[in-house]
Design a protein around this motif. Structure first.
Motif, PDB file in Angstrom:
ATOM      1  N   LEU A  44      -9.465  12.407   6.180  1.00 30.41           N
ATOM      2  CA  LEU A  44      -8.690  11.195   5.905  1.00 30.41           C
ATOM      3  C   LEU A  44      -8.925  10.726   4.482  1.00 30.41           C
ATOM      4  O   LEU A  44     -10.002  10.954   3.908  1.00 30.41           O
ATOM      5  CB  LEU A  44      -9.097  10.070   6.866  1.00 30.41           C
ATOM      6  N   PRO A  45      -7.947  10.033   3.894  1.00 33.67           N
ATOM      7  CA  PRO A  45      -8.157   9.418   2.568  1.00 33.67           C
ATOM      8  C   PRO A  45      -9.225   8.327   2.637  1.00 33.67           C
ATOM      9  O   PRO A  45      -9.570   7.825   3.711  1.00 33.67           O
ATOM     10  CB  PRO A  45      -6.781   8.829   2.227  1.00 33.67           C
ATOM     11  N   ARG A  46      -9.713   7.960   1.481  1.00 27.72           N
ATOM     12  CA  ARG A  46     -10.829   7.015   1.403  1.00 27.72           C
ATOM     13  C   ARG A  46     -10.455   5.654   1.999  1.00 27.72           C
ATOM     14  O   ARG A  46     -11.251   5.047   2.719  1.00 27.72           O
ATOM     15  CB  ARG A  46     -11.254   6.855  -0.059  1.00 27.72           C
ATOM     16  N   LEU A  57       0.826  -1.201   0.000  1.00 33.72           N
ATOM     17  CA  LEU A  57       0.000   0.000   0.000  1.00 33.72           C
ATOM     18  C   LEU A  57       0.864   1.256   0.000  1.00 33.72           C
ATOM     19  O   LEU A  57       1.764   1.389   0.844  1.00 33.72           O
ATOM     20  CB  LEU A  57      -0.914   0.025   1.232  1.00 33.72           C
ATOM     21  N   PRO A  58       0.636   2.187  -0.911  1.00 32.81           N
ATOM     22  CA  PRO A  58       1.375   3.451  -0.868  1.00 32.81           C
ATOM     23  C   PRO A  58       0.959   4.260   0.353  1.00 32.81           C
ATOM     24  O   PRO A  58      -0.165   4.156   0.841  1.00 32.81           O
ATOM     25  CB  PRO A  58       0.946   4.150  -2.170  1.00 32.81           C
ATOM     26  N   VAL A  59       1.888   5.075   0.836  1.00 25.48           N
ATOM     27  CA  VAL A  59       1.606   5.895   2.014  1.00 25.48           C
ATOM     28  C   VAL A  59       0.590   6.971   1.658  1.00 25.48           C
ATOM     29  O   VAL A  59       0.720   7.654   0.634  1.00 25.48           O
ATOM     30  CB  VAL A  59       2.902   6.542   2.544  1.00 25.48           C
ATOM     31  N   ASN A  60      -0.437   7.110   2.487  1.00 23.48           N
ATOM     32  CA  ASN A  60      -1.438   8.151   2.264  1.00 23.48           C
ATOM     33  C   ASN A  60      -0.834   9.537   2.501  1.00 23.48           C
ATOM     34  O   ASN A  60      -0.074   9.736   3.461  1.00 23.48           O
ATOM     35  CB  ASN A  60      -2.640   7.953   3.201  1.00 23.48           C
ATOM     36  N   LYS A  61      -1.171  10.458   1.644  1.00 19.23           N
ATOM     37  CA  LYS A  61      -0.685  11.826   1.778  1.00 19.23           C
ATOM     38  C   LYS A  61      -1.656  12.604   2.666  1.00 19.23           C
ATOM     39  O   LYS A  61      -2.698  13.070   2.217  1.00 19.23           O
ATOM     40  CB  LYS A  61      -0.567  12.481   0.405  1.00 19.23           C
ATOM     41  N   VAL A  62      -1.301  12.691   3.926  1.00 21.83           N
ATOM     42  CA  VAL A  62      -2.127  13.422   4.888  1.00 21.83           C
ATOM     43  C   VAL A  62      -1.245  14.433   5.607  1.00 21.83           C
ATOM     44  O   VAL A  62      -0.058  14.178   5.855  1.00 21.83           O
ATOM     45  CB  VAL A  62      -2.779  12.459   5.914  1.00 21.83           C
ATOM     46  N   PRO A  63      -1.776  15.589   5.955  1.00 22.70           N
ATOM     47  CA  PRO A  63      -0.973  16.599   6.655  1.00 22.70           C
ATOM     48  C   PRO A  63      -0.655  16.151   8.078  1.00 22.70           C
ATOM     49  O   PRO A  63      -1.494  15.535   8.752  1.00 22.70           O
ATOM     50  CB  PRO A  63      -1.882  17.836   6.648  1.00 22.70           C
ATOM     51  N   ASP A  64       0.547  16.447   8.532  1.00 24.36           N
ATOM     52  CA  ASP A  64       0.959  16.093   9.889  1.00 24.36           C
ATOM     53  C   ASP A  64       0.434  17.135  10.880  1.00 24.36           C
ATOM     54  O   ASP A  64       1.190  17.859  11.534  1.00 24.36           O
ATOM     55  CB  ASP A  64       2.483  15.983   9.975  1.00 24.36           C
ATOM     56  N   SER A  65      -0.875  17.197  11.003  1.00 20.69           N
ATOM     57  CA  SER A  65      -1.493  18.137  11.926  1.00 20.69           C
ATOM     58  C   SER A  65      -1.539  17.537  13.327  1.00 20.69           C
ATOM     59  O   SER A  65      -1.291  16.338  13.533  1.00 20.69           O
ATOM     60  CB  SER A  65      -2.903  18.484  11.450  1.00 20.69           C
ATOM     61  N   LEU A  74     -13.546  10.026  16.351  1.00 25.83           N
ATOM     62  CA  LEU A  74     -12.444  10.964  16.132  1.00 25.83           C
ATOM     63  C   LEU A  74     -12.087  11.055  14.655  1.00 25.83           C
ATOM     64  O   LEU A  74     -11.752  12.129  14.147  1.00 25.83           O
ATOM     65  CB  LEU A  74     -11.227  10.531  16.964  1.00 25.83           C
ATOM     66  N   SER A  75     -12.155   9.903  13.958  1.00 25.43           N
ATOM     67  CA  SER A  75     -11.812   9.922  12.533  1.00 25.43           C
ATOM     68  C   SER A  75     -12.833  10.700  11.708  1.00 25.43           C
ATOM     69  O   SER A  75     -12.506  11.218  10.635  1.00 25.43           O
ATOM     70  CB  SER A  75     -11.709   8.487  12.007  1.00 25.43           C
ATOM     71  N   ARG A  76     -14.071  10.781  12.211  1.00 23.38           N
ATOM     72  CA  ARG A  76     -15.102  11.522  11.479  1.00 23.38           C
ATOM     73  C   ARG A  76     -14.816  13.018  11.464  1.00 23.38           C
ATOM     74  O   ARG A  76     -15.289  13.730  10.582  1.00 23.38           O
ATOM     75  CB  ARG A  76     -16.471  11.271  12.119  1.00 23.38           C
ATOM     76  N   ARG A  77     -14.041  13.487  12.444  1.00 18.09           N
ATOM     77  CA  ARG A  77     -13.700  14.904  12.507  1.00 18.09           C
ATOM     78  C   ARG A  77     -12.347  15.205  11.880  1.00 18.09           C
ATOM     79  O   ARG A  77     -11.862  16.326  11.970  1.00 18.09           O
ATOM     80  CB  ARG A  77     -13.692  15.363  13.966  1.00 18.09           C
ATOM     81  N   THR A  78     -11.735  14.179  11.264  1.00 19.96           N
ATOM     82  CA  THR A  78     -10.424  14.348  10.656  1.00 19.96           C
ATOM     83  C   THR A  78     -10.518  14.077   9.167  1.00 19.96           C
ATOM     84  O   THR A  78     -11.190  13.125   8.741  1.00 19.96           O
ATOM     85  CB  THR A  78      -9.401  13.372  11.293  1.00 19.96           C
ATOM     86  N   GLN A  92      -4.200  17.104  15.093  1.00 27.67           N
ATOM     87  CA  GLN A  92      -5.324  16.180  15.140  1.00 27.67           C
ATOM     88  C   GLN A  92      -4.951  14.829  14.545  1.00 27.67           C
ATOM     89  O   GLN A  92      -5.342  13.768  15.059  1.00 27.67           O
ATOM     90  CB  GLN A  92      -6.509  16.782  14.398  1.00 27.67           C
ATOM     91  N   MET A  93      -4.155  14.852  13.467  1.00 28.49           N
ATOM     92  CA  MET A  93      -3.709  13.603  12.846  1.00 28.49           C
ATOM     93  C   MET A  93      -2.754  12.848  13.759  1.00 28.49           C
ATOM     94  O   MET A  93      -2.801  11.611  13.847  1.00 28.49           O
ATOM     95  CB  MET A  93      -3.028  13.921  11.514  1.00 28.49           C
ATOM     96  N   LEU A  94      -1.897  13.588  14.461  1.00 29.83           N
ATOM     97  CA  LEU A  94      -0.972  12.959  15.401  1.00 29.83           C
ATOM     98  C   LEU A  94      -1.742  12.274  16.532  1.00 29.83           C
ATOM     99  O   LEU A  94      -1.406  11.156  16.939  1.00 29.83           O
ATOM    100  CB  LEU A  94      -0.012  14.009  15.965  1.00 29.83           C
ATOM    101  N   GLN A  95      -2.778  12.911  17.042  1.00 27.21           N
ATOM    102  CA  GLN A  95      -3.604  12.311  18.090  1.00 27.21           C
ATOM    103  C   GLN A  95      -4.320  11.057  17.584  1.00 27.21           C
ATOM    104  O   GLN A  95      -4.433  10.065  18.320  1.00 27.21           O
ATOM    105  CB  GLN A  95      -4.629  13.328  18.589  1.00 27.21           C
ATOM    106  N   LEU A  96      -4.783  11.113  16.344  1.00 24.11           N
ATOM    107  CA  LEU A  96      -5.465   9.951  15.776  1.00 24.11           C
ATOM    108  C   LEU A  96      -4.516   8.766  15.657  1.00 24.11           C
ATOM    109  O   LEU A  96      -4.894   7.623  15.955  1.00 24.11           O
ATOM    110  CB  LEU A  96      -6.047  10.312  14.405  1.00 24.11           C
TER     111      LEU A  96
END
Length: 403
Positions: A342-344, A239-247, A336-340, A249-253
């Motif tokens: 995220l890729p599909r 799986l390729p790494v998802n491109k998500v910002p290192d925010s 928590l993921s619903r408020r972040t 909120q993402m760190l907490q997730l």
């Protein structure tokens, strides 16, 4: 007079031969042959170097191989659970790497195997009226589990040797592969160490002969570690790494997902103590245990720590608490993921994890209320591995890109 003449003739002939050799060396045919040979050697060296450098194609091949191996480990865990539920694990009283690969063929061989089984506590205490036909069933269950374990070992070791020789593994991948192959061998030895605990004579005990719950938990835990490591490595290669910002909120997730995965693993491991002590048969009610939320015999053993691993009531209580904790954590992860953003793929993974968690809780409660029927209990045990699989998938989708 004759000797000087002979020396002069030999010297002239050698000089003539040397001049002829130098002339051949300067011919176009010789130069073409030398140039072609150099080109071939250079091409071969480039191919060898390119084969030794892993690329995207080789990563996909290794990833598929490890995912296939993890599937075989999953099959071994499920088959081992069914073997335990049918009380077949102590039917084979010997361990031979090659000799036992062929089951008994003739009636005389079956009688000899049955006679060996009669010498051990399980037959003397539980199965003293067992027939040869009934013995064949439990024998084939354990034999199938052991043969499946050997298949898992071959699936790891033989392709690993081939890929290593062809230069498919990177420098960082080689120690991982060595660790996985070594863990497979360790798992087989640990399985026999577990079985031996159920074959030992215990004059002070009149309980049902069973393997040590500690060794059973170690055997299951090592299998789950092997499964998770293979699945994680295979997914990260495929799986390729998802491109998500290192925010923040993402760190907490990510952190919350790691804690949730660890909780799921502990819950599955606690199931080994439940199975080892038949703790699912002591309180067959939910949500209370009998008439109380906290049973009276929760801390009946002394010292207190002994209750955690040897008191069936405490073991079942702990498994309930861990299961409820896992369900709560997975639900929180989903919210928590619903408020972040995220890729599909990551959203699908978390959704599957949540759905499986609620399904697993329903299976566990049903197994308890119906007094642990074998088909339902086997489904519940398989569900724990499925839940763990989804947790690993979520972690793979949320991983950070390696810089």
């Amino acid at each position: 007079m004759v000797l000087p003449v002979l020396r002069l003739a030999v010297s002239c002939r050698c000089q003539t031969a040397w001049r002829n050799f130098q002339q051949i060396q300067r011919t176009p045919l010789r130069q073409w042959l030398l140039k072609r040979r150099q080109t071939t050697v250079t091409t071969e060296s480039v191919l060898v170097r390119s084969a030794a450098i892993p690329n995207a194609a080789s990563d996909r091949v290794i990833g598929r191989w490890l995912l296939g191996c993890s599937g075989l480990v999953l099959g071994a865990v499920v088959l081992g659970g069914v073997t335990r539920l049918t009380e077949s694990g102590l039917s084979m009283v010997d361990w031979h790497l090659v000799k036992e690969m062929k089951p008994p063929q003739t009636r005389a061989e079956w009688e000899a195997e049955f006679s060996k089984y009669k010498q051990f506590p399980e037959f003397k205490i539980m199965n003293h009226d067992m027939t040869l036909t009934e013995f064949k069933f439990i024998f084939y269950m354990e034999w199938g589990h052991r043969m499946w374990g050997r298949l898992v070992g071959l699936a790891y070791i033989l392709p690993a040797a081939y890929f290593w020789r062809r230069g498919f593994f990177s420098r960082s991948m080689k120690p991982r592969v060595l660790g996985l192959c070594g863990f497979v061998v360790f798992q087989g030895l640990l399985g026999w160490y577990m079985v031996k605990s159920g074959l030992e004579e215990k004059p002070e005990s009149f309980d049902v002969p069973r393997v040590s719950q500690y060794r059973l938990a170690a055997h299951l835990g090592s299998a789950l570690l092997l499964y998770c490591a293979s699945l994680w490595t295979g997914l990260t290669l495929m799986l390729p790494v998802n491109k998500v910002p290192d925010s923040r909120q993402m760190l907490q997730l990510r952190r919350f997902a790691k804690v949730t995965g660890g909780l799921v693993f502990l819950t599955a491991l606690s199931g080994a103590f439940v199975a080892g002590l038949d703790a699912g048969l002591v309180y067959n009610s939910f949500p209370k245990m009998g008439e109380r939320w906290i049973p009276d015999d929760l801390l009946a053993f002394s010292p207190t720590i002994k209750n955690m691993f040897e008191n069936p009531t405490t073991v079942q209580f702990d498994h309930r608490i861990l299961a409820i904790g896992s369900l709560t954590a997975i639900t929180g992860l989903y919210l928590l993921s619903r408020r972040t953003h995220l890729p599909r793929r990551a959203k699908i993974a978390i959704g599957c994890l949540t759905a499986m968690a609620y399904t697993q809780v329903v299976l566990g409660i049903s197994t308890l209320l119906l007094y642990v029927p074998t088909p339902l209990a086997a489904t519940h045990q398989s569900g724990s591995v499925a839940l763990l699989s989804f947790a690993v998938w979520v972690l793979a989708e949320l991983r950070k890109a390696v810089k």
